[in-house]
Design a protein around this motif. Structure first.
Motif, PDB file in Angstrom:
ATOM      1  N   UNK A 102       6.459  -3.503  -7.269  1.00 28.89           N
ATOM      2  CA  UNK A 102       5.274  -3.306  -7.055  1.00 28.89           C
ATOM      3  C   UNK A 102       4.844  -3.624  -5.666  1.00 28.89           C
ATOM      4  N   UNK A 103       4.143  -2.945  -5.174  1.00 28.41           N
ATOM      5  CA  UNK A 103       3.680  -3.069  -3.781  1.00 28.41           C
ATOM      6  C   UNK A 103       2.126  -3.219  -3.511  1.00 28.41           C
ATOM      7  N   UNK A 104       1.589  -4.202  -3.010  1.00 25.04           N
ATOM      8  CA  UNK A 104       0.351  -4.355  -2.331  1.00 25.04           C
ATOM      9  C   UNK A 104       0.318  -4.432  -0.826  1.00 25.04           C
ATOM     10  N   UNK A 105      -0.400  -3.420  -0.521  1.00 24.36           N
ATOM     11  CA  UNK A 105      -0.529  -3.142   1.139  1.00 24.36           C
ATOM     12  C   UNK A 105      -1.987  -3.384   1.628  1.00 24.36           C
ATOM     13  N   UNK A 106      -1.738  -4.657   2.366  1.00 23.52           N
ATOM     14  CA  UNK A 106      -3.064  -5.168   2.989  1.00 23.52           C
ATOM     15  C   UNK A 106      -3.046  -4.693   4.628  1.00 23.52           C
TER      16      UNK A 106
END
Length: 120
Positions: A102-106
């Motif tokens: 899972x990848x959450x880009x900020x």
């Protein structure tokens, strides 16, 4: 210290990326550039009891709606990807083995993701 010229930017479905890192100069250039990109992938595998860099992994990224937004093959052990802010599922395939993250880009926080395969 001078760095090798950064590799050419490529595009997958409108998302820019740089892939490579073969050789010391190319690796240093990509790592120096990494702080300007939201995602840095490092690709390696365990061979004979030690980690070695790989190339040729297939990288696919799906958005929150499960649509493929990025699909490219890594030309070296590093890949910089300019993903827009959002939540994603990352799939890396190497020698027919799939890794998922899972990848959450900020927007303000570059991140490094290691994909590590065990050899057959």
């Amino acid at each position: 210290m001078t760095y090798a010229q950064i590799l050419n930017t490529q595009y997958s479905q409108g998302i820019s990326y740089i892939s490579g890192g073969v050789g010391e100069e190319e690796s240093q250039a990509i790592l120096a550039e990494a702080k300007l990109w939201p995602v840095l992938l490092e690709l390696s595998q365990l061979e004979n009891g030690r980690g070695v860099w790989i190339f040729g992994a297939k990288i696919k990224i799906l958005n929150a709606n499960n649509q493929v937004v990025f699909d490219a093959q890594a030309d070296g052990p590093y890949m910089l990807i300019d993903l827009p802010t959002g939540d994603y599922q990352l799939e890396g395939t190497y020698e027919e083995k799939v890794q998922k993250r899972s990848l959450a880009v900020k927007s303000t926080l570059p991140q490094k993701i290691n994909l590590f395969w065990r050899s057959s």
